[in-house]
Design a protein around this motif. Structure first.
Motif, PDB file in Angstrom:
ATOM      1  N   ASN A 280      49.042   1.436 175.600  1.00  0.00           N
ATOM      2  CA  ASN A 280      47.926   1.513 174.672  1.00  0.00           C
ATOM      3  C   ASN A 280      46.693   2.237 175.207  1.00  0.00           C
ATOM      4  O   ASN A 280      46.098   3.031 174.486  1.00  0.00           O
ATOM      5  N   PRO A 281      46.285   2.005 176.470  1.00  0.00           N
ATOM      6  CA  PRO A 281      45.092   2.718 176.968  1.00  0.00           C
ATOM      7  C   PRO A 281      45.265   4.238 176.882  1.00  0.00           C
ATOM      8  O   PRO A 281      44.310   4.947 176.560  1.00  0.00           O
ATOM      9  N   ILE A 282      46.491   4.702 177.135  1.00  0.00           N
ATOM     10  CA  ILE A 282      46.699   6.154 177.083  1.00  0.00           C
ATOM     11  C   ILE A 282      46.609   6.649 175.644  1.00  0.00           C
ATOM     12  O   ILE A 282      45.948   7.641 175.356  1.00  0.00           O
TER      13      ILE A 282
ATOM     14  N   GLN B 148      48.202  16.344 177.171  1.00  0.00           N
ATOM     15  CA  GLN B 148      48.085  15.446 178.335  1.00  0.00           C
ATOM     16  C   GLN B 148      48.603  14.056 178.007  1.00  0.00           C
ATOM     17  O   GLN B 148      49.321  13.435 178.783  1.00  0.00           O
ATOM     18  N   LYS B 149      48.203  13.590 176.802  1.00  0.00           N
ATOM     19  CA  LYS B 149      48.631  12.250 176.385  1.00  0.00           C
ATOM     20  C   LYS B 149      50.148  12.161 176.401  1.00  0.00           C
ATOM     21  O   LYS B 149      50.731  11.224 176.964  1.00  0.00           O
TER      22      LYS B 149
ATOM     23  N   THR C 175      45.040   5.426 173.146  1.00  0.00           N
ATOM     24  CA  THR C 175      43.716   5.379 172.517  1.00  0.00           C
ATOM     25  C   THR C 175      42.640   6.079 173.360  1.00  0.00           C
ATOM     26  O   THR C 175      41.473   6.069 172.980  1.00  0.00           O
ATOM     27  N   ALA C 176      43.019   6.689 174.510  1.00  0.00           N
ATOM     28  CA  ALA C 176      42.017   7.333 175.353  1.00  0.00           C
ATOM     29  C   ALA C 176      41.350   8.480 174.594  1.00  0.00           C
ATOM     30  O   ALA C 176      42.031   9.318 174.023  1.00  0.00           O
ATOM     31  N   PRO C 177      39.996   8.499 174.560  1.00  0.00           N
ATOM     32  CA  PRO C 177      39.311   9.506 173.730  1.00  0.00           C
ATOM     33  C   PRO C 177      39.215  10.874 174.390  1.00  0.00           C
ATOM     34  O   PRO C 177      39.175  11.896 173.718  1.00  0.00           O
ATOM     35  N   ASP C 178      39.236  10.920 175.742  1.00  0.00           N
ATOM     36  CA  ASP C 178      38.913  12.188 176.396  1.00  0.00           C
ATOM     37  C   ASP C 178      40.131  12.997 176.815  1.00  0.00           C
ATOM     38  O   ASP C 178      40.019  13.921 177.598  1.00  0.00           O
ATOM     39  N   LEU C 179      41.314  12.657 176.312  1.00  0.00           N
ATOM     40  CA  LEU C 179      42.515  13.402 176.715  1.00  0.00           C
ATOM     41  C   LEU C 179      43.015  14.269 175.568  1.00  0.00           C
ATOM     42  O   LEU C 179      42.897  13.888 174.395  1.00  0.00           O
TER      43      LEU C 179
ATOM     44  N   GLU D  76      46.106  16.127 173.358  1.00  0.00           N
ATOM     45  CA  GLU D  76      47.413  15.628 172.919  1.00  0.00           C
ATOM     46  C   GLU D  76      48.489  15.936 173.952  1.00  0.00           C
ATOM     47  O   GLU D  76      49.352  15.121 174.243  1.00  0.00           O
TER      48      GLU D  76
END
Lengths: 490, 427
Positions: A300-302, A312-313, A304-308, A310
């Motif tokens: 989940n942290p990955i 990279q995610k 919903t991470a705002p600064d990455l 697509e």
């Protein structure tokens, strides 16, 4: 009483002829007998229709199943028995699909295909026609033989013959058989001609042996019914009473006895309730779910991470997933084998109960006969069992090949999750690998089929059944002759 | 009136003393109990399967945030409560529709039922109909002949009572001895099911049960008047019993066995091309989803089979027993109409869903069979909810069946009345 064999023989033949003529003149025999013959021949076409429908469905299902089969599982579809017209054996109630997984065969416990909306009614096949219709026809014409002869005075004439009473009784019995057996043979031949001329089934040379076994066993069974009718006519004096008793006997033997078999089997060896199985599966799920749930918290942290970006995610997710797969592989294996153990234990209790129920219902002569014919025809339960054995054998060959292929193709597989994994047991939160879109050579997987029931085993079982029926026949005739010796005319 | 009650009382005494009645009544109760037990087991399994399916569908429709999957909502059909009595087509017809909006076909799936091994695959309704009518025939067929043979008939006819009253007395007495045990079975079974919480004994269920009992009473009455007609037509009681048995076998066993084949002959169904194996496999591997072509074939096949089933129901008029079964299924809500209710709500929900999807998700990129959820979270406010449809009792269908049964009764009773008026009571 005469000791002269010639006189005895002549007397015996006279009794036989008398009895045969009496039966031939009996309108009940004409109505029920002709009705049974007509229905028997009609049942052949019904059975053939059922077979061609099942074959169409089988072909269509197989095409569809091949599309769904692969390295995860192989869908196995049961081939309908060719002899559905001889004995349907409850084939329509049995599931027609098994799923082979690496290391395990599972039964999804329901048939696939589009259900027929017309009530299937009674299983109109040869064994049903003989067990229920012919038996009724014969019982209807033999249940009051002696009682009626007593009433219209002919028995007095018969007993004045210089013959032992046993011989007279046997003569009556032989007279009944002399009329009914040819009638049966006409019906069987008619059925056979319909089956062969339809061109819907392949008829092998060994099938003649199956047909012969069917004819023999049916004649033995119906002579048992005739003996029972004769016994009733001796035990009760009024024809009307005989009729009611015969009807009740038929209902009890044909319907009531088989009906209580299942509850009785459930009482003796109850199958595990589906609810209990569901609870066990649920507790296993909870136990393992606790360990596995960590995974979704890692994802989940990955997500919903705002600064990455697509890209990279996706890369990070893929890496995490692969790590998880490695960590959890052992855990998943333990979990899966635990679930399989619970399911196998459940299925074995269900199997045990239905087996016991089948055995108890053999107490009814009709069920006993139908089950023996089922053995000869190799359809129904017998077909299902050999399908299951073949599926287990298939899985034994499939498992190593599948595992090797999976190891080779692991890099190409789709890693998904953490998600609700889509399995039979809904493995919550377990990371999974799917091979659905991985290209591989399908010919490497073993093929499935060729599990027809061997003739030798069928004939052996038929022979045992015939011995049992003949023994019963002898017993009834013995009791009847004892009673007949003491029969009071007045 | 007192004369009629006198005849009835006399007949009742005779019936109740006979071994046939006693043994048959006990047999009926035993066989009914067995089939009721099987029916209850199946009912529980289906209720559990429905609950499981429904829960899974609720979870599915909400898991769009977790999984890169297509949206789906479902319409589920609850098991009809009175299927405890008559299962009808409830198993054969699809029980849930999974609607996938613009990206996949709506798949119709049936309830995954564990088949219960049973050596007597008869519904309670079939047991009561078959054996109730058999008992009614056994009781009435030898009523006149036996009395004539014993000589008591002349005595009865010498009473200052009209022959029609005697016939009516015979009829009412026979109805009483057969109906009382049979109706008691039904009432007891429904009460126990109500107490154990399987069904709610609300007005709908009670109305259905009342309709069913009416149909049952009329079937038994048909058997009784047929028995009386045979009895007053044929002199010997044995012959009368044999003919009665033959009639029973013809309408109760042979006709139901032949009728499906007859229907197939009149309206044949095309051979299958590709039925959706996914019905079972979806439950096994959730990702095994039916293709549009498979679903179209499946639906076509279903439509053809429904046409067959409608004809079959119309043909039921030919046999009182089949007519009774058809009205029992209508009053239990397990006939075709319950499915029609379901499919209407399925179409409504599907239309809502597609409309919502087209408007709401226009800006989302798509990937194959699903939305590409790169712009999470997906906003699903306003998504139509999953629906549950409840089987509706088809009182009007049941009433039609009951009327036709009444017609059967009237015709046979009239014929019996005429023959009995001319009956020669000499032994």
């Amino acid at each position: 009483m005469t000791r002269d064999p010639d006189v005895a023989l002549a007397g015996f033949i006279a009794v036989v002829r008398r009895m045969a003529l009496q039966l031939l003149r009996d309108y009940r025999f004409a109505i029920f007998g002709c009705g049974a013959v007509a229905l028997f021949i009609a049942s052949t076409s019904a059975g053939l229709g059922e077979y061609s429908r099942s074959m169409q469905e089988y072909t269509a299902l197989r095409t569809s199943a091949l599309r769904q089969s692969g390295l995860e599982s192989v869908v196995l579809i049961r081939i309908p028995s060719r002899f559905l017209f001889m004995s349907e054996g409850g084939e329509r109630f049995l599931s027609n699909v098994l799923i082979a997984l690496p290391g395990y065969v599972d039964s999804p416990h329901s048939s696939i295909g589009v259900a027929d909306l017309l009530p299937r009614g009674l299983p109109l096949d040869w064994s049903f026609a003989v067990a229920y219709l012919f038996s009724l026809a014969i019982l209807m014409s033999t249940h009051d033989v002696i009682a009626r002869q007593r009433q219209d005075g002919t028995l007095r004439v018969l007993l004045s013959y210089p013959l032992k009473r046993v011989i007279i009784l046997l003569g009556e019995y032989a007279g009944t058989l002399a009329v009914t057996v040819p009638l049966l043979l006409v019906a069987f031949l008619g059925g056979l001609i319909v089956a062969l001329s339809s061109g819907q089934i392949e008829w092998h040379s060994e099938d003649w042996a199956r047909f012969a076994a069917f004819v023999f066993l049916s004649c033995v069974f119906l002579s048992l019914v005739a003996a029972a009718g004769l016994l009733i006519s001796i035990l009760f004096r009024e024809p009307a009473t005989c009729l009611v008793v015969a009807t009740l006997c038929w209902v009890v033997a044909g319907i009531a006895l088989p009906a209580i078999a299942q509850p009785l089997a459930h009482f003796i060896s109850p199958a595990q309730a589906p609810r209990e199985q569901a609870l066990e599966l649920e507790s296993a799920r909870l136990k393992f779910g606790q360990t596995i749930r960590v995974s979704s918290e890692m994802m989940n942290p990955i997500i919903t991470a705002p600064d990455l970006t697509e890209e990279q995610k996706n890369q990070m997710l893929h890496k995490v997933q692969l790590d998880l797969v490695r960590q959890h592989e052992e855990l998943i294996r333990t979990y899966t084998s635990e679930l399989m153990r619970i399911r196998a234990a459940y299925l074995s209790t269900v199997e045990k109960e239905s087996e016991l129920s089948r055995e108890i219902s053999l107490g009814s002569p009709m069920s006993f006969y139908v089950s023996a014919i089922n053995d000869i025809a190799g359809s129904g339960v017998v077909n299902q069992q050999s399908f299951q054995r073949a599926a287990v054998e298939f899985t034994r060959r499939y498992t190593p090949i599948c595992r090797t292929l999976r190891d080779q193709l692991r890099p190409l597989a789709t890693v998904s999750g953490p998600s609700v994994q889509d399995g039979p047991y809904r493995l919550q939160g377990v990371t999974s690998i799917t091979y659905a879109e991985v290209p591989y050579d399908h010919r490497l997987l073993p093929s499935f089929g060729g599990y027809e029931v061997p003739l030798g085993a069928s004939l052996r079982r038929a022979l045992i059944a015939a011995m049992v029926l003949l023994g019963l026949d002898g017993l009834i005739l013995w009791i009847a002759s004892r009673r007949f010796n003491r029969y009071v005319l007045a | 009136m007192t004369r009629l009650s006198g005849v009835i009382a006399k007949r009742l005494q005779l019936h109740l003393r006979s071994v046939t009645w006693f043994v048959s009544a006990i047999l009926i109760v035993i066989v009914f109990a067995t089939s009721a037990r099987r029916s209850t087991t199946l009912f529980d399994l289906d209720a559990a399967a429905f609950a499981g399916d429904h829960l899974a569908h609720v979870v599915d429709s909400q898991r769009v945030f977790q999984v890169y999957s297509a949206l789906s909502i479902a319409v589920d059909r609850t098991p009809a409560p009175l299927r405890l009595l008559a299962r009808g087509l409830d198993d054969a017809l699809p029980s849930s529709a999974i609607i996938r909006g613009n990206f996949g076909p709506t798949s119709l799936t049936s309830r995954q039922a564990t088949p219960v091994s049973s050596s007597l695959p008869l519904d309670p309704v079939q047991v009561l109909g078959l054996f109730g009518s058999l008992l009614a025939l056994l009781v009435t067929c030898d009523a006149v002949g036996k009395e004539r043979e014993q000589g008591t008939l002349q005595l009865v006819l010498s009473y200052p009572v009209r022959r029609s009253v005697v016939l009516l007395g015979e009829y009412i007495a026979a109805m009483l001895v057969v109906l009382v045990p049979v109706v008691l079975c039904v009432v007891l079974f429904l009460t126990i099911s109500g107490i154990t919480g399987r069904i709610a004994l609300d007005s709908g269920v009670l109305l259905g049960a009342a309709m069913f009992i009416t149909a049952l009473a009329l079937l038994i009455s048909t058997a009784a008047v047929t028995g009386l007609l045979i009895a007053s037509r044929v002199r010997s009681s044995t012959t009368a019993l044999t003919i009665g048995l033959f009639v029973w076998a013809l309408f109760g066993v042979v006709y139901p066995a032949v009728a499906p084949a007859l229907t197939r002959l009149i309206i044949p169904v095309d051979s299958l091309t590709s039925p959706a194996t996914s019905d079972t496999l979806t439950k096994y591997w959730r990702n095994a989803r039916a293709t549009t072509a498979e679903m179209r074939d499946t639906e076509q096949l279903l439509q053809q089979r429904m046409v067959q089933a409608r004809l079959f129901n119309r043909l039921a008029c030919l046999s009182p027993y089949s007519l009774y079964l058809a009205s029992a299924e209508s009053s239990a809500g397990t006939n075709l109409s319950s499915y029609e209710t379901f499919i209407v709500s399925e179409e409504r929900v599907a239309a809502q869903f597609k409309k919502w999807e087209t408007e709401k998700l226009r800006e989302y990129p798509t990937r194959g069979f699903s939305y590409d959820m790169t712009d999470l979270p997906l906003d699903i406010t306003g998504l139509p909810a999953n629906e549950v449809t409840v089987a509706r009792l088809q009182v009007s269908d049941a009433a039609t069946g009951v009327l036709v049964l009444l017609l059967w009764n009237a015709v046979i009773f009239g014929a019996g009345h005429i023959t009995f008026a001319n009956y020669d009571p000499r032994p």
